[in-house]
Design a protein around this motif. Structure first.
Motif, PDB file in Angstrom:
ATOM      1  N   PHE A   1      75.891 113.348 -67.887  1.00 43.37           N
ATOM      2  CA  PHE A   1      76.923 114.377 -67.825  1.00 43.37           C
ATOM      3  C   PHE A   1      76.508 115.535 -66.929  1.00 43.37           C
ATOM      4  N   ASP A   2      77.492 116.281 -66.487  1.00 45.11           N
ATOM      5  CA  ASP A   2      77.331 117.486 -65.678  1.00 45.11           C
ATOM      6  C   ASP A   2      77.056 118.633 -66.651  1.00 45.11           C
ATOM      7  N   ASP A   3      75.868 119.244 -66.529  1.00 48.13           N
ATOM      8  CA  ASP A   3      75.505 120.262 -67.512  1.00 48.13           C
ATOM      9  C   ASP A   3      76.242 121.585 -67.357  1.00 48.13           C
ATOM     10  N   THR A   4      77.078 121.726 -66.340  1.00 48.90           N
ATOM     11  CA  THR A   4      77.909 122.925 -66.247  1.00 48.90           C
ATOM     12  C   THR A   4      79.231 122.728 -66.980  1.00 48.90           C
ATOM     13  N   LYS A   5      79.525 121.495 -67.361  1.00 53.83           N
ATOM     14  CA  LYS A   5      80.789 121.198 -68.034  1.00 53.83           C
ATOM     15  C   LYS A   5      80.613 120.697 -69.461  1.00 53.83           C
ATOM     16  N   ALA A   6      79.443 120.189 -69.788  1.00 50.71           N
ATOM     17  CA  ALA A   6      79.210 119.620 -71.117  1.00 50.71           C
ATOM     18  C   ALA A   6      77.778 119.907 -71.538  1.00 50.71           C
ATOM     19  N   ASN A   7      77.524 119.700 -72.812  1.00 48.29           N
ATOM     20  CA  ASN A   7      76.164 119.818 -73.337  1.00 48.29           C
ATOM     21  C   ASN A   7      76.042 118.884 -74.544  1.00 48.29           C
ATOM     22  N   VAL A   8      74.841 118.801 -75.079  1.00 43.64           N
ATOM     23  CA  VAL A   8      74.577 117.870 -76.173  1.00 43.64           C
ATOM     24  C   VAL A   8      75.438 118.190 -77.391  1.00 43.64           C
ATOM     25  N   GLU A   9      75.640 119.465 -77.669  1.00 48.75           N
ATOM     26  CA  GLU A   9      76.461 119.842 -78.818  1.00 48.75           C
ATOM     27  C   GLU A   9      77.891 119.320 -78.677  1.00 48.75           C
ATOM     28  N   VAL A  10      78.459 119.421 -77.494  1.00 44.32           N
ATOM     29  CA  VAL A  10      79.817 118.923 -77.257  1.00 44.32           C
ATOM     30  C   VAL A  10      79.861 117.402 -77.404  1.00 44.32           C
ATOM     31  N   LEU A  11      78.842 116.721 -76.916  1.00 42.69           N
ATOM     32  CA  LEU A  11      78.792 115.259 -77.008  1.00 42.69           C
ATOM     33  C   LEU A  11      78.708 114.805 -78.462  1.00 42.69           C
ATOM     34  N   THR A  12      77.818 115.423 -79.231  1.00 40.14           N
ATOM     35  CA  THR A  12      77.677 115.017 -80.633  1.00 40.14           C
ATOM     36  C   THR A  12      78.909 115.405 -81.445  1.00 40.14           C
ATOM     37  N   ARG A  13      79.562 116.497 -81.078  1.00 45.70           N
ATOM     38  CA  ARG A  13      80.812 116.871 -81.757  1.00 45.70           C
ATOM     39  C   ARG A  13      81.893 115.811 -81.498  1.00 45.70           C
ATOM     40  N   ALA A  14      81.939 115.301 -80.272  1.00 48.05           N
ATOM     41  CA  ALA A  14      82.937 114.273 -79.925  1.00 48.05           C
ATOM     42  C   ALA A  14      82.720 113.006 -80.750  1.00 48.05           C
ATOM     43  N   THR A  15      81.473 112.580 -80.878  1.00 53.52           N
ATOM     44  CA  THR A  15      81.225 111.365 -81.667  1.00 53.52           C
ATOM     45  C   THR A  15      81.486 111.620 -83.147  1.00 53.52           C
ATOM     46  N   ARG A  16      81.092 112.785 -83.632  1.00 47.70           N
ATOM     47  CA  ARG A  16      81.322 113.132 -85.040  1.00 47.70           C
ATOM     48  C   ARG A  16      82.819 113.172 -85.350  1.00 47.70           C
ATOM     49  N   ASN A  17      83.596 113.778 -84.446  1.00 51.71           N
ATOM     50  CA  ASN A  17      85.044 113.850 -84.656  1.00 51.71           C
ATOM     51  C   ASN A  17      85.699 112.469 -84.627  1.00 51.71           C
ATOM     52  N   ALA A  18      85.055 111.514 -83.969  1.00 55.06           N
ATOM     53  CA  ALA A  18      85.569 110.141 -83.935  1.00 55.06           C
ATOM     54  C   ALA A  18      85.099 109.334 -85.143  1.00 55.06           C
ATOM     55  N   GLY A  19      84.302 109.968 -86.010  1.00 55.24           N
ATOM     56  CA  GLY A  19      83.834 109.287 -87.214  1.00 55.24           C
ATOM     57  C   GLY A  19      82.440 108.708 -87.099  1.00 55.24           C
ATOM     58  N   TYR A  20      81.725 109.069 -86.032  1.00 51.61           N
ATOM     59  CA  TYR A  20      80.390 108.522 -85.796  1.00 51.61           C
ATOM     60  C   TYR A  20      79.405 109.649 -85.505  1.00 51.61           C
ATOM     61  N   PRO A  21      78.857 110.279 -86.550  1.00 53.11           N
ATOM     62  CA  PRO A  21      77.878 111.342 -86.324  1.00 53.11           C
ATOM     63  C   PRO A  21      76.691 110.812 -85.512  1.00 53.11           C
ATOM     64  N   ALA A  22      76.227 111.630 -84.578  1.00 60.04           N
ATOM     65  CA  ALA A  22      75.123 111.217 -83.703  1.00 60.04           C
ATOM     66  C   ALA A  22      74.076 112.311 -83.638  1.00 60.04           C
ATOM     67  N   THR A  23      72.849 111.887 -83.376  1.00 58.14           N
ATOM     68  CA  THR A  23      71.754 112.818 -83.148  1.00 58.14           C
ATOM     69  C   THR A  23      71.074 112.430 -81.830  1.00 58.14           C
ATOM     70  N   VAL A  24      70.348 113.368 -81.275  1.00 57.20           N
ATOM     71  CA  VAL A  24      69.680 113.136 -79.999  1.00 57.20           C
ATOM     72  C   VAL A  24      68.357 112.413 -80.236  1.00 57.20           C
ATOM     73  N   LEU A  25      68.116 111.378 -79.416  1.00 58.25           N
ATOM     74  CA  LEU A  25      66.825 110.698 -79.388  1.00 58.25           C
ATOM     75  C   LEU A  25      66.035 111.299 -78.240  1.00 58.25           C
ATOM     76  N   GLY A  26      64.961 111.988 -78.497  1.00 58.48           N
ATOM     77  CA  GLY A  26      64.194 112.611 -77.424  1.00 58.48           C
ATOM     78  C   GLY A  26      64.932 113.796 -76.840  1.00 58.48           C
ATOM     79  N   ASP A  27      64.471 114.273 -75.692  1.00 53.18           N
ATOM     80  CA  ASP A  27      65.066 115.432 -75.036  1.00 53.18           C
ATOM     81  C   ASP A  27      66.041 115.000 -73.959  1.00 53.18           C
ATOM     82  N   ALA A  28      67.016 115.856 -73.678  1.00 56.63           N
ATOM     83  CA  ALA A  28      67.924 115.620 -72.548  1.00 56.63           C
ATOM     84  C   ALA A  28      67.111 115.696 -71.277  1.00 56.63           C
ATOM     85  N   LYS A  29      67.443 114.841 -70.306  1.00 59.24           N
ATOM     86  CA  LYS A  29      66.700 114.809 -69.045  1.00 59.24           C
ATOM     87  C   LYS A  29      67.623 115.159 -67.915  1.00 59.24           C
TER      88      LYS A  29
END
Length: 94
Positions: A66-94
């Motif tokens: 993803f483009d880090d000026t438009k999205a971040n990990v919090e937005v990504l995990t919120r999207a999966t959670r809102n779809a019914g699939y809570p997610a966590t980060v494996l390792g650090d964002a690169k």
């Protein structure tokens, strides 16, 4: 000289001109059927700035670029959670 200083200050406070591409692997443990990855991918596709998604049911992971000026990990995990699939980060964002 005053114009140059003002321009430098403006440039320093402005948002970045170039986006940095980030990649993150999300653990999505609740995926358990063939349609789950489709739902997760669809949810992540709706996030502005996401350019690539690879969802793997066997590993229960989603790799997202993803483009880090438009999205971040919090937005990504919120999207999966809102779809019914809570997610966590494996390792650090690169």
């Amino acid at each position: 000289m005053k114009k140059l200083v003002a321009l430098a200050m403006l440039a320093a406070s402005a948002s970045p001109l170039w986006a940095t591409t980030q990649s993150v692997t999300l653990s999505v443990p609740d995926m358990n059927c063939a349609t789950c990855p489709i739902t997760v991918k669809k949810a992540l596709t709706k996030v502005s700035g996401v350019s690539k998604i690879d969802v793997n049911l066997d590993r229960r992971e989603a790799k997202v670029t993803f483009d880090d000026t438009k999205a971040n990990v919090e937005v990504l995990t919120r999207a999966t959670r809102n779809a019914g699939y809570p997610a966590t980060v494996l390792g650090d964002a690169k």
